[in-house]
Design a protein around this motif. Structure first.
Motif, PDB file in Angstrom:
ATOM      1  N   GLU A 232       0.815  -1.200   0.000  1.00 47.55           N
ATOM      2  CA  GLU A 232       0.000   0.000   0.000  1.00 47.55           C
ATOM      3  C   GLU A 232       0.853   1.257   0.000  1.00 47.55           C
ATOM      4  OE1 GLU A 232      -3.111   0.083  -0.478  1.00 47.55           O
ATOM      5  OE2 GLU A 232      -3.277  -2.097  -0.519  1.00 47.55           O
ATOM      6  N   ARG A 294      -9.557   3.728  -0.094  1.00 48.47           N
ATOM      7  CA  ARG A 294     -10.271   2.463   0.187  1.00 48.47           C
ATOM      8  C   ARG A 294      -9.304   1.361   0.572  1.00 48.47           C
ATOM      9  NH1 ARG A 294     -13.230   4.215  -4.326  1.00 48.47           N
ATOM     10  NH2 ARG A 294     -12.121   2.749  -5.693  1.00 48.47           N
ATOM     11  N   GLN A 295      -8.166   1.319  -0.167  1.00 48.07           N
ATOM     12  CA  GLN A 295      -7.162   0.310   0.169  1.00 48.07           C
ATOM     13  C   GLN A 295      -6.633   0.522   1.587  1.00 48.07           C
ATOM     14  OE1 GLN A 295      -4.247   0.540  -2.893  1.00 48.07           O
ATOM     15  NE2 GLN A 295      -5.533  -0.498  -4.433  1.00 48.07           N
ATOM     16  N   GLU A 298      -9.115  -0.888   3.915  1.00 51.84           N
ATOM     17  CA  GLU A 298      -9.002  -2.346   3.965  1.00 51.84           C
ATOM     18  C   GLU A 298      -7.845  -2.774   4.858  1.00 51.84           C
ATOM     19  OE1 GLU A 298      -8.693  -3.643  -0.028  1.00 51.84           O
ATOM     20  OE2 GLU A 298     -10.767  -3.133  -0.564  1.00 51.84           O
ATOM     21  N   CYS A 299      -6.712  -2.026   4.777  1.00 54.26           N
ATOM     22  CA  CYS A 299      -5.580  -2.342   5.644  1.00 54.26           C
ATOM     23  C   CYS A 299      -5.969  -2.184   7.122  1.00 54.26           C
ATOM     24  CB  CYS A 299      -4.402  -1.433   5.314  1.00 54.26           C
ATOM     25  SG  CYS A 299      -3.608  -1.862   3.758  1.00 54.26           S
ATOM     26  N   LEU A 301      -8.964  -2.566   8.324  1.00 52.68           N
ATOM     27  CA  LEU A 301      -9.836  -3.693   8.650  1.00 52.68           C
ATOM     28  C   LEU A 301      -9.019  -4.951   8.913  1.00 52.68           C
ATOM     29  CD1 LEU A 301     -12.706  -4.750   8.960  1.00 52.68           C
ATOM     30  CD2 LEU A 301     -12.777  -5.152   6.481  1.00 52.68           C
ATOM     31  N   ARG A 302      -7.964  -5.163   8.075  1.00 59.90           N
ATOM     32  CA  ARG A 302      -7.102  -6.336   8.287  1.00 59.90           C
ATOM     33  C   ARG A 302      -6.403  -6.248   9.640  1.00 59.90           C
ATOM     34  NH1 ARG A 302      -4.156  -6.874   2.377  1.00 59.90           N
ATOM     35  NH2 ARG A 302      -6.055  -7.302   1.175  1.00 59.90           N
TER      36      ARG A 302
END
Length: 357
Positions: A232, A294-295, A298-299, A301-302
């Motif tokens: 990222e 957005r990415q 997502e990071c 969320l991970r």
């Protein structure tokens, strides 16, 4: 034997060497007379002296030559009066000096005549040049009037160009404002991405320090998380580089558009179309920026999932530790119960008789 060119070059070198020692013009001409007469055996003339020294007016070498011959005559006269020589030798020497003086004076008169002729020729040439310059000045006046007329027409054209340029400047200001807004948004998103990356790194370090015992079990998961974060970051760096390149390209394009605005209205229309294309590119980069956001989400969320998994593992470890603590008393009681059996009365072994008993 030296030829005329070599002799002239040698005398010129000697005169140039004397310039620093004798800064006064009269002294330099006097020394030049001595060099020509005593060193090279030539009769000094006004024209020859001026050609060698090239300093001052023509009256200066003439005066220096006159003084040189006067001093030479006085020195020769003193030497003859005080020399212990026969009268015949004195008379012959006096005649020789007189002849030398006559020849020198004749040469000086000839040089003065030649100088007058050259001066007259130079005066005629100067008058001719003056007439030519006056004619040239009249022509220049006519050219100046023509140039003034052209300047007036050029000023009118410049005024028109300024009006066109002001219209182009308004368009440029609007474009600069849009660019400023885009830059502000990009900087804000970049700061957000950096802060999120720093937060993720800090959280990972804390989790790694707290869960030392479970580090080996979750090392692969942590490596995958770090790889995702690096990916990222690389994507964000590439996006930033693309934005910087597009910013530089936009700046150079704006300069080109400014030059084209000054050229003609047709180029201004073409610049407007190109500006529309640039706005489309800016919108495309805005979409890329949203995708990067957005990415990043997502990071995050991970990272949250990883925290949940680590919490579950902590719970398992706590449960196992509780089980071990519960089993510890039971093991202790069992060991105490089995200890009397193991420590029962031993049988006494019969004593051996000593020899002789």
């Amino acid at each position: 034997m030296l030829d005329n060119a070599q002799l002239t070059n040698a005398m010129q070198a000697d005169i140039d060497a004397l310039r620093e020692r004798f800064p006064r013009t009269a002294d330099l001409y006097r020394e030049a007379c001595g060099v020509m007469f005593f060193r090279y055996g030539l009769t000094p003339t006004t024209n020859a002296l001026y050609q060698l020294v090239r300093k001052g007016s023509m009256s200066v070498p003439a005066e220096a030559l006159r003084r040189f011959w006067s001093e030479l005559r006085e020195r020769a006269r003193v030497d003859l009066q005080h020399a212990d020589l026969p009268d015949q030798v004195k008379q012959s020497a006096g005649q020789l000096v007189g002849e030398i003086w006559s020849l020198a004076r004749q040469a000086a008169d000839e040089s003065i005549a030649a100088l007058r002729q050259s001066t007259a020729a130079e005066r005629d040439a100067a008058l001719t040049e003056k007439a030519a310059l006056e004619k040239q000045a009249a022509e220049l006046l006519l050219q100046l009037e023509d140039a003034r007329t052209r300047i007036a027409s050029a000023e009118a054209a410049v005024a028109q160009q300024r009006e066109e340029l002001s219209a182009g400047a308004a368009i440029e200001r609007e474009t600069q404002a849009r660019l400023a807004e885009s830059r502000t948004e990009i900087e804000r998103l970049q700061g957000l991405i950096e802060s999120m990356s720093a937060a993720h790194a800090t959280e990972i370090d804390k989790i790694t320090g707290r869960v030392v015992q479970a580090e080996q079990r979750y090392v692969d998961l942590e490596k995958r998380t770090l790889v995702d974060l690096d990916r990222e970051r690389t994507a964000a760096s590439k996006l930033q580089k693309q934005l910087d390149a597009e910013r530089k390209a936009s700046a150079s394009r704006l300069e080109e558009l400014q030059g084209q605005v000054q050229a003609s209205q047709l180029q201004l229309a073409r610049q407007s179309r190109e500006l529309g294309g640039y706005v489309a590119k800016a919108e495309l980069f805005s979409d890329e920026r949203d995708r990067a956001a957005r990415q990043a989400a997502e990071c995050a969320l991970r990272s949250a999932e990883l925290g949940s998994e680590l919490a579950a593992e902590r719970a398992k470890v706590a449960e196992l530790r509780g089980q071990l603590e519960r089993k510890a008393p039971e093991s202790a009681s069992v060991s105490q119960a089995s200890s009397p059996t193991r420590a029962g009365p031993r049988r006494r072994r019969p004593a051996r008789n000593k020899p002789g008993e």
